[in-house]
Write a protein that holds these residues in place. Structure first.
Motif, PDB file in Angstrom:
ATOM      1  N   GLY A  19      14.485  17.776 -35.753  1.00 42.02           N
ATOM      2  CA  GLY A  19      15.122  19.062 -36.009  1.00 42.02           C
ATOM      3  C   GLY A  19      14.326  20.253 -35.527  1.00 42.02           C
ATOM      4  O   GLY A  19      14.844  21.367 -35.454  1.00 42.02           O
ATOM      5  N   ARG A  20      13.061  20.031 -35.215  1.00 38.01           N
ATOM      6  CA  ARG A  20      12.212  21.125 -34.772  1.00 38.01           C
ATOM      7  C   ARG A  20      12.548  21.565 -33.358  1.00 38.01           C
ATOM      8  O   ARG A  20      12.359  22.726 -32.989  1.00 38.01           O
ATOM      9  CB  ARG A  20      10.743  20.675 -34.859  1.00 38.01           C
ATOM     10  N   ARG A  21      13.071  20.638 -32.544  1.00 33.74           N
ATOM     11  CA  ARG A  21      13.340  20.948 -31.135  1.00 33.74           C
ATOM     12  C   ARG A  21      14.288  22.142 -30.988  1.00 33.74           C
ATOM     13  O   ARG A  21      14.035  23.048 -30.194  1.00 33.74           O
ATOM     14  CB  ARG A  21      13.934  19.724 -30.445  1.00 33.74           C
ATOM     15  N   ALA A  22      15.382  22.129 -31.761  1.00 36.01           N
ATOM     16  CA  ALA A  22      16.357  23.212 -31.632  1.00 36.01           C
ATOM     17  C   ALA A  22      15.736  24.556 -32.004  1.00 36.01           C
ATOM     18  O   ALA A  22      16.010  25.578 -31.369  1.00 36.01           O
ATOM     19  CB  ALA A  22      17.579  22.928 -32.505  1.00 36.01           C
ATOM     20  N   TYR A  51      21.937  23.086 -24.284  1.00 36.05           N
ATOM     21  CA  TYR A  51      23.079  23.933 -24.638  1.00 36.05           C
ATOM     22  C   TYR A  51      23.509  23.681 -26.077  1.00 36.05           C
ATOM     23  O   TYR A  51      23.783  24.622 -26.839  1.00 36.05           O
ATOM     24  CB  TYR A  51      24.247  23.667 -23.692  1.00 36.05           C
ATOM     25  N   ALA A  52      23.575  22.407 -26.461  1.00 35.45           N
ATOM     26  CA  ALA A  52      24.002  22.066 -27.821  1.00 35.45           C
ATOM     27  C   ALA A  52      23.010  22.594 -28.856  1.00 35.45           C
ATOM     28  O   ALA A  52      23.410  23.160 -29.892  1.00 35.45           O
ATOM     29  CB  ALA A  52      24.152  20.553 -27.954  1.00 35.45           C
ATOM     30  N   ASP A  53      21.706  22.443 -28.584  1.00 38.29           N
ATOM     31  CA  ASP A  53      20.694  22.920 -29.531  1.00 38.29           C
ATOM     32  C   ASP A  53      20.741  24.438 -29.663  1.00 38.29           C
ATOM     33  O   ASP A  53      20.617  24.979 -30.772  1.00 38.29           O
ATOM     34  CB  ASP A  53      19.301  22.484 -29.073  1.00 38.29           C
ATOM     35  N   LEU A  54      20.889  25.138 -28.546  1.00 34.06           N
ATOM     36  CA  LEU A  54      20.958  26.593 -28.608  1.00 34.06           C
ATOM     37  C   LEU A  54      22.167  27.051 -29.415  1.00 34.06           C
ATOM     38  O   LEU A  54      22.069  27.962 -30.256  1.00 34.06           O
ATOM     39  CB  LEU A  54      20.997  27.185 -27.202  1.00 34.06           C
ATOM     40  N   ARG A  55      23.299  26.426 -29.161  1.00 30.15           N
ATOM     41  CA  ARG A  55      24.507  26.821 -29.899  1.00 30.15           C
ATOM     42  C   ARG A  55      24.376  26.503 -31.387  1.00 30.15           C
ATOM     43  O   ARG A  55      24.924  27.221 -32.226  1.00 30.15           O
ATOM     44  CB  ARG A  55      25.726  26.121 -29.293  1.00 30.15           C
ATOM     45  N   SER A  56      23.636  25.437 -31.715  1.00 32.88           N
ATOM     46  CA  SER A  56      23.437  25.097 -33.129  1.00 32.88           C
ATOM     47  C   SER A  56      22.603  26.152 -33.842  1.00 32.88           C
ATOM     48  O   SER A  56      22.593  26.204 -35.076  1.00 32.88           O
ATOM     49  CB  SER A  56      22.766  23.727 -33.257  1.00 32.88           C
TER      50      SER A  56
END
Length: 268
Positions: A19-22, A51-56
């Motif tokens: 979870g730290r990556r996002a 893209y998915a992590d940024l949007r999250s």
């Protein structure tokens, strides 16, 4: 000297907690690293994952922050100097003539006129060099934004294949997007290399005074855009092309498998 952007990119390369990556991707984005390919390389994940992590984390990668270092081009007119090469001599003569005309009785060949002439020479030269460097930086920024936009377009075109009704047409659009992205990488590299070849400096107090006058007239400072330049555009372009081509090759394999399965299903 390390910047906040460098620090968060280094932390991103070392992420380990789930979870730290996002969070780190979002922090890197907010620190000014909006190149999705660079983020993907640092985090060792795919561009779609970035893209998915940024949007999250509430960040829309389609709307990249412009910051305060974006170069805007407006016509220069600093005491009559425009930075246009073929006009320089005439602009100098006109500026010196105006100065003399405002001082009746002054000796146009005396020490005061000489000192003003030296000031005007420095101003003329600084305005011309400023115009060259500013335009090169602006062209690099435009090319960089277009490069990033088209690399993102590749991802959008690929994602669109999952739900495309006209699959072949959508796949063709994806292939065209890859080709456009390749061209944009090369164009950006050329612009970046051109900007790096034209350094900006003030070599005398007169130059510094002229540069201050340019900025006071509302034209942008050049220090931050110069600092933002990629110092190794050839290597960056090579890495971007390699990432793009690697992903494209894998996607072509997947697309071939999809077509093979579709053909098998239609023949039953």
């Amino acid at each position: 000297m390390s910047t906040r952007r460098d620090d968060v990119m280094a932390a991103l390369r070392d992420w380990s907690k789930p979870g730290r990556r996002a969070d780190l991707l979002a922090e890197a984005w907010q620190a000014g690293e909006t190149n999705v390919s660079a983020l993907a390389e640092a985090a060792r994940v795919s561009r779609p994952t970035v893209y998915a992590d940024l949007r999250s984390r509430g960040i829309d990668p389609d709307h990249r922050p412009k910051g305060n270092s974006v170069i805007t081009i407006s016509p220069l007119d600093i005491e009559g100097f425009t930075g246009v090469g073929e006009r320089m001599d005439a602009e100098y003569d006109a500026a010196l003539r105006r100065w003399v005309d405002l001082r009746p009785g002054i000796n146009p060949r005396g020490p005061q006129a000489h000192a003003e002439g030296m000031r005007l020479v420095a101003l003329m030269d600084t305005v011309a060099r400023y115009a060259d460097v500013r335009d090169l930086l602006a062209h690099e920024q435009v090319a960089r934004a277009e490069r990033d936009r088209l690399l993102h377009q590749v991802e959008l075109r690929w994602e669109a294949l999952s739900t495309a009704a006209a699959w072949l047409a959508a796949h063709h659009a994806y292939v065209l997007a890859v080709d456009e992205a390749r061209i944009s990488i090369d164009m950006w590299r050329e612009r970046a290399e051109a900007a790096l070849r034209r350094p900006w400096f003030c070599s005398s107090p007169r130059d510094e005074a002229a540069y201050e006058e340019i900025k006071e007239a509302g034209h942008p400072a050049l220090e931050q855009p110069l600092a933002d330049l990629d110092r190794t555009p050839a290597q960056t372009a090579e890495q971007l092309r390699a990432n793009l081509d690697q992903a494209h090759a894998r996607r072509m394999e997947l697309a071939s498998e999809t077509l093979r399965l579709a053909g098998a299903g239609s023949s039953r």
